[in-house]
Design a protein around this motif. Structure first.
Motif, PDB file in Angstrom:
ATOM      1  N   GLY A  62       0.820  -1.209   0.000  1.00  7.96           N
ATOM      2  CA  GLY A  62       0.000   0.000   0.000  1.00  7.96           C
ATOM      3  C   GLY A  62       0.857   1.264   0.000  1.00  7.96           C
ATOM      4  O   GLY A  62       0.559   2.235  -0.706  1.00  7.96           O
ATOM      5  N   ARG A  63       1.951   1.255   0.793  1.00 18.58           N
ATOM      6  CA  ARG A  63       2.854   2.404   0.825  1.00 18.58           C
ATOM      7  C   ARG A  63       3.506   2.633  -0.541  1.00 18.58           C
ATOM      8  O   ARG A  63       3.667   3.768  -0.997  1.00 18.58           O
ATOM      9  CB  ARG A  63       3.945   2.205   1.886  1.00 18.58           C
ATOM     10  CG  ARG A  63       3.510   2.534   3.297  1.00 18.58           C
ATOM     11  CD  ARG A  63       4.705   2.713   4.218  1.00 18.58           C
ATOM     12  NE  ARG A  63       5.447   1.490   4.414  1.00 18.58           N
ATOM     13  CZ  ARG A  63       5.219   0.615   5.381  1.00 18.58           C
ATOM     14  NH1 ARG A  63       4.232   0.825   6.231  1.00 18.58           N
ATOM     15  NH2 ARG A  63       5.951  -0.466   5.505  1.00 18.58           N
ATOM     16  N   GLU A  64       3.909   1.536  -1.197  1.00 18.21           N
ATOM     17  CA  GLU A  64       4.566   1.650  -2.500  1.00 18.21           C
ATOM     18  C   GLU A  64       3.631   2.266  -3.541  1.00 18.21           C
ATOM     19  O   GLU A  64       4.033   3.126  -4.329  1.00 18.21           O
ATOM     20  CB  GLU A  64       5.034   0.272  -2.974  1.00 18.21           C
ATOM     21  CG  GLU A  64       6.227  -0.266  -2.206  1.00 18.21           C
ATOM     22  CD  GLU A  64       6.611  -1.660  -2.660  1.00 18.21           C
ATOM     23  OE1 GLU A  64       5.859  -2.244  -3.462  1.00 18.21           O
ATOM     24  OE2 GLU A  64       7.650  -2.162  -2.212  1.00 18.21           O
ATOM     25  N   LEU A  65       2.370   1.831  -3.531  1.00 16.84           N
ATOM     26  CA  LEU A  65       1.425   2.360  -4.519  1.00 16.84           C
ATOM     27  C   LEU A  65       1.164   3.841  -4.289  1.00 16.84           C
ATOM     28  O   LEU A  65       1.016   4.609  -5.242  1.00 16.84           O
ATOM     29  CB  LEU A  65       0.111   1.570  -4.478  1.00 16.84           C
ATOM     30  CG  LEU A  65       0.189   0.122  -4.978  1.00 16.84           C
ATOM     31  CD1 LEU A  65      -1.190  -0.523  -4.952  1.00 16.84           C
ATOM     32  CD2 LEU A  65       0.771   0.042  -6.379  1.00 16.84           C
TER      33      LEU A  65
ATOM     34  N   SER B  28      -4.209   4.577   3.225  1.00 12.60           N
ATOM     35  CA  SER B  28      -5.015   5.714   3.677  1.00 12.60           C
ATOM     36  C   SER B  28      -4.290   6.517   4.751  1.00 12.60           C
ATOM     37  O   SER B  28      -4.321   7.755   4.746  1.00 12.60           O
ATOM     38  CB  SER B  28      -6.365   5.216   4.216  1.00 12.60           C
ATOM     39  OG  SER B  28      -7.080   4.527   3.212  1.00 12.60           O
ATOM     40  N   TYR B  29      -3.635   5.787   5.675  1.00 15.81           N
ATOM     41  CA  TYR B  29      -2.916   6.499   6.738  1.00 15.81           C
ATOM     42  C   TYR B  29      -1.792   7.351   6.153  1.00 15.81           C
ATOM     43  O   TYR B  29      -1.634   8.524   6.499  1.00 15.81           O
ATOM     44  CB  TYR B  29      -2.334   5.519   7.752  1.00 15.81           C
ATOM     45  CG  TYR B  29      -1.335   6.177   8.677  1.00 15.81           C
ATOM     46  CD1 TYR B  29      -1.766   7.001   9.710  1.00 15.81           C
ATOM     47  CD2 TYR B  29       0.035   6.026   8.472  1.00 15.81           C
ATOM     48  CE1 TYR B  29      -0.860   7.650  10.531  1.00 15.81           C
ATOM     49  CE2 TYR B  29       0.952   6.670   9.291  1.00 15.81           C
ATOM     50  CZ  TYR B  29       0.501   7.473  10.323  1.00 15.81           C
ATOM     51  OH  TYR B  29       1.409   8.115  11.125  1.00 15.81           O
ATOM     52  N   GLN B  30      -0.987   6.761   5.266  1.00 11.30           N
ATOM     53  CA  GLN B  30       0.122   7.493   4.681  1.00 11.30           C
ATOM     54  C   GLN B  30      -0.372   8.681   3.860  1.00 11.30           C
ATOM     55  O   GLN B  30       0.210   9.770   3.912  1.00 11.30           O
ATOM     56  CB  GLN B  30       0.964   6.557   3.804  1.00 11.30           C
ATOM     57  CG  GLN B  30       1.655   5.443   4.553  1.00 11.30           C
ATOM     58  CD  GLN B  30       2.760   5.943   5.460  1.00 11.30           C
ATOM     59  OE1 GLN B  30       3.231   7.064   5.318  1.00 11.30           O
ATOM     60  NE2 GLN B  30       3.188   5.105   6.394  1.00 11.30           N
ATOM     61  N   ARG B  31      -1.444   8.490   3.118  1.00 10.32           N
ATOM     62  CA  ARG B  31      -2.007   9.578   2.321  1.00 10.32           C
ATOM     63  C   ARG B  31      -2.491  10.715   3.223  1.00 10.32           C
ATOM     64  O   ARG B  31      -2.199  11.896   2.972  1.00 10.32           O
ATOM     65  CB  ARG B  31      -3.178   9.054   1.481  1.00 10.32           C
ATOM     66  CG  ARG B  31      -3.877  10.109   0.611  1.00 10.32           C
ATOM     67  CD  ARG B  31      -5.191   9.574   0.101  1.00 10.32           C
ATOM     68  NE  ARG B  31      -6.064   9.188   1.208  1.00 10.32           N
ATOM     69  CZ  ARG B  31      -7.132   8.398   1.066  1.00 10.32           C
ATOM     70  NH1 ARG B  31      -7.442   7.914  -0.119  1.00 10.32           N
ATOM     71  NH2 ARG B  31      -7.881   8.107   2.117  1.00 10.32           N
ATOM     72  N   ASP B  32      -3.224  10.362   4.295  1.00 19.26           N
ATOM     73  CA  ASP B  32      -3.717  11.385   5.215  1.00 19.26           C
ATOM     74  C   ASP B  32      -2.580  12.067   5.962  1.00 19.26           C
ATOM     75  O   ASP B  32      -2.644  13.269   6.251  1.00 19.26           O
ATOM     76  CB  ASP B  32      -4.694  10.753   6.213  1.00 19.26           C
ATOM     77  CG  ASP B  32      -5.961  10.240   5.548  1.00 19.26           C
ATOM     78  OD1 ASP B  32      -6.215  10.624   4.388  1.00 19.26           O
ATOM     79  OD2 ASP B  32      -6.683   9.447   6.173  1.00 19.26           O
TER      80      ASP B  32
ATOM     81  N   ILE C  79      -2.083  -2.083  24.208  1.00 15.98           N
ATOM     82  CA  ILE C  79      -1.864  -0.646  24.377  1.00 15.98           C
ATOM     83  C   ILE C  79      -2.021  -0.008  23.002  1.00 15.98           C
ATOM     84  O   ILE C  79      -1.348  -0.393  22.049  1.00 15.98           O
ATOM     85  CB  ILE C  79      -0.456  -0.355  24.923  1.00 15.98           C
ATOM     86  CG1 ILE C  79      -0.275  -0.945  26.319  1.00 15.98           C
ATOM     87  CG2 ILE C  79      -0.193   1.148  24.956  1.00 15.98           C
ATOM     88  CD1 ILE C  79       1.139  -0.799  26.863  1.00 15.98           C
ATOM     89  N   SER C  80      -2.912   0.957  22.905  1.00 15.72           N
ATOM     90  CA  SER C  80      -3.130   1.671  21.641  1.00 15.72           C
ATOM     91  C   SER C  80      -2.697   3.120  21.821  1.00 15.72           C
ATOM     92  O   SER C  80      -3.166   3.813  22.724  1.00 15.72           O
ATOM     93  CB  SER C  80      -4.606   1.605  21.251  1.00 15.72           C
ATOM     94  OG  SER C  80      -4.866   2.376  20.100  1.00 15.72           O
ATOM     95  N   LEU C  81      -1.767   3.585  20.957  1.00 16.66           N
ATOM     96  CA  LEU C  81      -1.197   4.930  21.081  1.00 16.66           C
ATOM     97  C   LEU C  81      -1.220   5.633  19.722  1.00 16.66           C
ATOM     98  O   LEU C  81      -1.262   4.986  18.677  1.00 16.66           O
ATOM     99  CB  LEU C  81       0.257   4.844  21.564  1.00 16.66           C
ATOM    100  CG  LEU C  81       0.456   4.357  22.998  1.00 16.66           C
ATOM    101  CD1 LEU C  81       1.911   3.954  23.208  1.00 16.66           C
ATOM    102  CD2 LEU C  81       0.064   5.451  23.990  1.00 16.66           C
ATOM    103  N   PRO C  82      -1.162   6.973  19.740  1.00 21.32           N
ATOM    104  CA  PRO C  82      -1.114   7.708  18.462  1.00 21.32           C
ATOM    105  C   PRO C  82       0.157   7.367  17.689  1.00 21.32           C
ATOM    106  O   PRO C  82       1.227   7.244  18.266  1.00 21.32           O
ATOM    107  CB  PRO C  82      -1.119   9.176  18.893  1.00 21.32           C
ATOM    108  CG  PRO C  82      -1.668   9.185  20.281  1.00 21.32           C
ATOM    109  CD  PRO C  82      -1.232   7.894  20.896  1.00 21.32           C
ATOM    110  N   ARG C  83      -0.001   7.195  16.396  1.00 18.44           N
ATOM    111  CA  ARG C  83       1.141   6.948  15.526  1.00 18.44           C
ATOM    112  C   ARG C  83       1.683   8.268  15.013  1.00 18.44           C
ATOM    113  O   ARG C  83       0.922   9.157  14.643  1.00 18.44           O
ATOM    114  CB  ARG C  83       0.698   6.063  14.356  1.00 18.44           C
ATOM    115  CG  ARG C  83       1.782   5.767  13.325  1.00 18.44           C
ATOM    116  CD  ARG C  83       1.210   4.865  12.247  1.00 18.44           C
ATOM    117  NE  ARG C  83       2.171   4.595  11.187  1.00 18.44           N
ATOM    118  CZ  ARG C  83       1.900   3.836  10.127  1.00 18.44           C
ATOM    119  NH1 ARG C  83       0.703   3.280  10.007  1.00 18.44           N
ATOM    120  NH2 ARG C  83       2.824   3.643   9.194  1.00 18.44           N
TER     121      ARG C  83
END
Length: 377
Positions: free
Chosen positions: A84-87, A143-147, A368-372
């Motif tokens: 996904g990152r490559e595309l 989606s994350y990388q795009r945002d 544990i869930s944290l902001p990336r």
């Protein structure tokens, strides 16, 4: 059998997928671009099917992930996220991500019909599970990388616009001050009470501008230096002390590899203490001859740190009271029952969340869930 079919036709399927991709407008396929896409997915699917033919079929989940869309670290998820990152880096849209895996499904179906290859129902279910997980992880990361890129550009543009605004406003203010001084020296009416008020207003505006510039610099400094740190280094630090505790408890301890590019934010000492408490709890309750597994990975805009044990599962209602002070639901009642309470408070203080997922008759998964955070340039 799908397992033998994929082994015998792997090269042909990869070629067919590249041909299908090449037919889509604006999409040029190459082995380099698809190294984390179709070829690797095929290998992982073959390995998944091979394990599911053994007496321990559930072990295939470490390769291809669980059914039902549950979040978990898997080889297929990692490679799909990279695809996904490559595309995104190549300038493609999210529908291209979905189509790449859809092409593979179509190629498998078409070739199976041509070769009259019979597949079992369970094999189709495995194929669908693998495709669902791969598409979900690839789209999520895309989606994350795009945002993230869009948000970074917006913040940069806003800061630049604000900087230009303040700079120009200050120039205008200097001109106004000079005009006022000239008027005052010339004994104009502005030298009276009205002039005094205007002078004070100009001074306050100048002070406000200086403060705004300082605030912009401070915000950039805090976000760039104080909040973010490497996830892999954090896990390594936690692992070093946890291994000693595991050895003392006679417990097997495994740490999954962590992507070195991932960053998180928060109060590092508090988060280390929280993770240590969770691991101590796992070592305390996991059953003999089982292992505790620590894994950390990205899921969209969050970082998940999982501690998986084999305590045998929780009694009814224990999930709701797990993080309450002095709560002890297991047979081992040593300690004060405050470790998980303190852990949750520490995680929440860093803008995260701590939860537990009960796997009946198997064990627990503490997350544990944290902001990336984006990697610093």
């Amino acid at each position: 059998m799908m397992y033998e079919f994929l082994i015998n036709n792997r090269t042909d399927l990869a070629v067919r997928c590249r041909e299908k991709v090449a037919l889509r407008p604006g999409r040029i396929a190459s082995e380099a671009q698809l190294r984390n896409g179709v070829p690797m997915f095929l290998d992982q699917l073959i390995r998944t099917l091979a394990i599911e033919r053994t007496s321990t079929p559930m072990e295939s989940r470490s390769i291809s992930g669980p059914a039902g869309g549950g979040l978990a670290l898997s080889e297929m998820g990692i490679s799909a996220a990279e695809h996904g990152r490559e595309l995104l880096a190549l300038g493609f849209s999210v529908d291209q991500v979905v189509h790449d895996y859809g092409d593979l499904c179509q190629a498998i179906t078409d070739l199976a019909i041509e070769r009259d290859a019979p597949f079992q129902i369970d094999e189709f279910r495995t194929l669908n599970r693998c495709l669902d997980n791969a598409i979900a992880d690839a789209v999520t990361e895309f989606s994350y990388q795009r945002d993230s890129v869009a948000a970074a550009k917006l913040a940069k543009d806003n800061n630049e616009r604000l900087g230009y605004f303040v700079h120009e406003l200050r120039n205008l203010l200097g001109t106004t001050a000079l005009a006022f001084t000239a008027a005052k020296v010339g004994n104009l009416n502005l030298s009276g009470a009205t002039g005094t008020i205007l002078e004070k207003s100009i001074f306050n505006l100048s002070k406000l501008i200086d403060t705004s510039l300082d605030d912009i610099k401070e915000i950039g400094r805090r976000e760039g230096e104080l909040l973010s740190f490497s996830l892999s280094a954090f896990i390594e630090e936690a692992q070093a002390s946890a291994e000693l505790s595991a050895e003392k408890s006679g417990c097997k301890f495994k740490v999954q590899a962590v992507d070195t590019d991932l960053q998180i934010s928060g109060n590092r000492p508090l988060l280390l203490a929280a993770l240590a408490n969770i691991l101590q709890n796992a070592f305390k309750f996991t059953q003999a001859d089982t292992e505790v597994v620590l894994s950390a990975y990205a899921s969209a805009d969050r970082i998940r740190i999982d501690v998986t044990d084999h305590c045998g599962g929780l009694p009814p209602g224990a999930e709701q009271s797990m993080f309450l002070p002095f709560s002890q639901s297991g047979k081992n009642r040593t300690g004060a029952g405050l470790g998980l309470t303190i852990a949750k408070q520490s995680v929440v203080a860093s803008g995260g969340n701590l939860s537990v997922h009960n796997v009946p008759e198997v064990g627990c998964i503490f997350t544990i869930s944290l902001p990336r955070r984006s990697v610093a340039a």
